[in-house]
Design a protein around this motif. Sequence first.
Motif, short mmCIF file in Angstrom:
data_model
loop_
_atom_site.label_atom_id
_atom_site.label_comp_id
_atom_site.label_asym_id
_atom_site.label_seq_id
_atom_site.Cartn_x
_atom_site.Cartn_y
_atom_site.Cartn_z
N PHE A 68 -12.39 8.35 -3.70
CA PHE A 68 -11.69 8.97 -4.84
C PHE A 68 -11.98 8.23 -6.16
O PHE A 68 -12.31 8.84 -7.16
CB PHE A 68 -10.18 8.97 -4.57
CG PHE A 68 -9.41 9.80 -5.55
CD1 PHE A 68 -9.17 11.15 -5.31
CD2 PHE A 68 -8.94 9.27 -6.75
CE1 PHE A 68 -8.47 11.93 -6.22
CE2 PHE A 68 -8.25 10.04 -7.66
CZ PHE A 68 -8.01 11.37 -7.40
N ARG A 69 -11.88 6.91 -6.10
CA ARG A 69 -12.06 6.12 -7.31
C ARG A 69 -13.53 6.09 -7.75
O ARG A 69 -13.81 5.88 -8.92
CB ARG A 69 -11.59 4.70 -7.01
CG ARG A 69 -11.20 3.94 -8.22
CD ARG A 69 -10.58 2.64 -7.81
NE ARG A 69 -9.37 2.41 -8.55
CZ ARG A 69 -8.43 1.56 -8.20
NH1 ARG A 69 -8.55 0.90 -7.07
NH2 ARG A 69 -7.38 1.39 -8.94
N ARG B 275 -14.68 9.39 -9.98
CA ARG B 275 -14.13 9.68 -11.31
C ARG B 275 -13.76 8.37 -12.02
O ARG B 275 -13.68 7.33 -11.38
CB ARG B 275 -12.91 10.59 -11.21
CG ARG B 275 -11.95 10.23 -10.12
CD ARG B 275 -10.84 11.23 -9.94
NE ARG B 275 -11.25 12.51 -9.38
CZ ARG B 275 -11.58 12.72 -8.10
NH1 ARG B 275 -11.59 11.73 -7.25
NH2 ARG B 275 -11.90 13.91 -7.67
N MET C 238 -4.47 -0.23 -2.65
CA MET C 238 -3.18 -0.18 -1.98
C MET C 238 -3.20 0.73 -0.75
O MET C 238 -3.73 1.84 -0.81
CB MET C 238 -2.10 0.30 -2.95
CG MET C 238 -0.77 0.51 -2.27
SD MET C 238 0.62 0.12 -3.30
CE MET C 238 1.96 0.54 -2.19
N LEU D 143 2.77 -2.94 -9.79
CA LEU D 143 1.77 -1.91 -10.10
C LEU D 143 2.16 -1.04 -11.30
O LEU D 143 1.36 -0.23 -11.77
CB LEU D 143 1.58 -0.99 -8.88
CG LEU D 143 0.81 -1.59 -7.72
CD1 LEU D 143 0.97 -0.74 -6.48
CD2 LEU D 143 -0.66 -1.74 -8.06
N LEU E 220 -5.28 -1.54 -13.22
CA LEU E 220 -5.16 -0.91 -11.90
C LEU E 220 -6.48 -0.96 -11.12
O LEU E 220 -6.48 -0.91 -9.89
CB LEU E 220 -4.69 0.54 -12.06
CG LEU E 220 -3.22 0.70 -12.44
CD1 LEU E 220 -2.91 2.14 -12.83
CD2 LEU E 220 -2.31 0.27 -11.30
N ALA E 221 -7.61 -1.04 -11.84
CA ALA E 221 -8.91 -1.10 -11.16
C ALA E 221 -9.03 -2.38 -10.32
O ALA E 221 -9.88 -2.45 -9.42
CB ALA E 221 -10.04 -1.05 -12.19
N ASP F 282 -5.90 1.16 -17.11
CA ASP F 282 -7.02 1.48 -16.23
C ASP F 282 -7.69 0.22 -15.70
O ASP F 282 -7.96 0.11 -14.49
CB ASP F 282 -8.06 2.34 -16.98
CG ASP F 282 -7.67 3.81 -16.94
OD1 ASP F 282 -6.60 4.10 -16.34
OD2 ASP F 282 -8.40 4.64 -17.51
#
Lengths: 261, 248
Positions: B98-99, B102, B79, B48, B74-75, B71
């Motif tokens: 959360f994701r 934003r 996890m 990661l 990680l998208a 970005d």
Amino acid sequence: MTYALSFLAGLGALTLSLLAALGRITLFTLETISHFFRPPFYFKEFGHAVLNIGYFSLPVVGLTTIFTGGALALQIYAGGARFNAEAVVPQIVAIGIVRELGPVLVGLMIAARVTSSIAAEIATMKVTEQIDALVTLSTNPMKYLTAPRVLAALIVVPFLVAVGDIIGIMGGWLLATQTLDFNSATYLRNTADFLEASDIVSSLVKGSVFGGIAALMGCYFGMNSGRGAQGVGRATKGSVEAAAVLILAANFVLTGIFFAS
Amino acid sequence: MIRMEQVKKSFGSNHVLQGVDLHIPKAESMVIIGGSGTGKSVALKCILGLVRPDSGRIMVDGQDAKTAERDAFLARFGMLFQGAALFDSLSVWQNVAFRLLRGSLKRPKDEAREIAIEKLRRVGLKADVADRYPAELSGGMQKRVGLARAIAADPEIIFFDEPTTGLDPIMAGVINDLIREIVVEMGATAMTITHDMSSVRAIADKVAMLHDGVIQWTGPVGDLDASGDPYVAQFISGSPDGPIEAVR
């Protein structure tokens, strides 16, 4: 000879570690500042920080400065009486509070209240992997946690200092008029006449710098905390110590810049 | 899908990863087992980018993890952390969404909330949990919320770090079954690290044993009991006697 060498080696190691820490803090500061100008911006986090650092610090700032203003008035009156200079109380209280005590006391109160809370919060987030979780959720922790808090402190603490200055002067005025028989109108006129714009500007600039230092130290120590409860405790203690020392050092430098000439 | 080649990582004199080679094909569930402190979490964090490896290469879908755009990279991941790592200051639905609130996957608030509630349902939690805060939930519920957050943006790859640690056996079984169902249903590639053998048998397609900084054995979960590897045999039997040193 051996003792001298080991002393020098210790001194060298200490100097190197101090310089390394200074370098890390400088990089941390520069990265934080860079996030002020690079999107995305987290306005909600910024709003929370403004409330926490500014609004909720008002009671402690008010109480600290009102008592200090009163005590200062009493000290100047008692000291001035030794050479018949009791009348200078309003002028010295005003200059003492606005130039020095207002910003320094507010800075130290912010270090005690805000730096510790930021450091403990971020350190706990680190220990419980919440910082790692932020990264995996494509959110830069420096941008999300550090930048809003530092920016809020830079903007809000000058306002707190202004409020602290006013309340501090009011503390002196209250004591002088209620117990030392000063005339209220004369006291206020002397205060207003004696203060210059540069005094107020220096006070607000100091407030901004001290606020920035307080928030930065909280974030820096939080982000670099060790593991477990002990790590959080150390980060919190270290952040307050560093913030307090840096605020007093910055005050010395800023006073020199503003008033040495 | 995920390939680790000769990945090494040391912390001072502690050489945690000493050349890890691992391949996880697409839509496969790989479970990494190994004793405490053998570097399972470090391996996962290296993928990661939470920990930078000293050397070696990590490829995800042929893309080098080191040079990939962060970005977008990680998208693709979700996890579940060992302690759930929920944000205390946010409500449950805000944690899950959360994701979606934003960044590049941002949705309108109402839509994000709806998705969050749907994901909460998927992990067996009712909608009334959505407005509570993490501190008001039990450990098992927090794990479920963490799982809902991990799958909220429908990631291609899901990592599970000790998903059943701290849970009672019944709740652990529930979480294991949920993980298996979700991974199959989403067709996601999964990597789980655990030392709970019931999790291994419930979640894994393949198992890898990490010991002394390298992968000692890897194979299908069905071959685990007859692996012939002394490290695996000792680990699954829990015996203090064998090549793995037990500190007593």
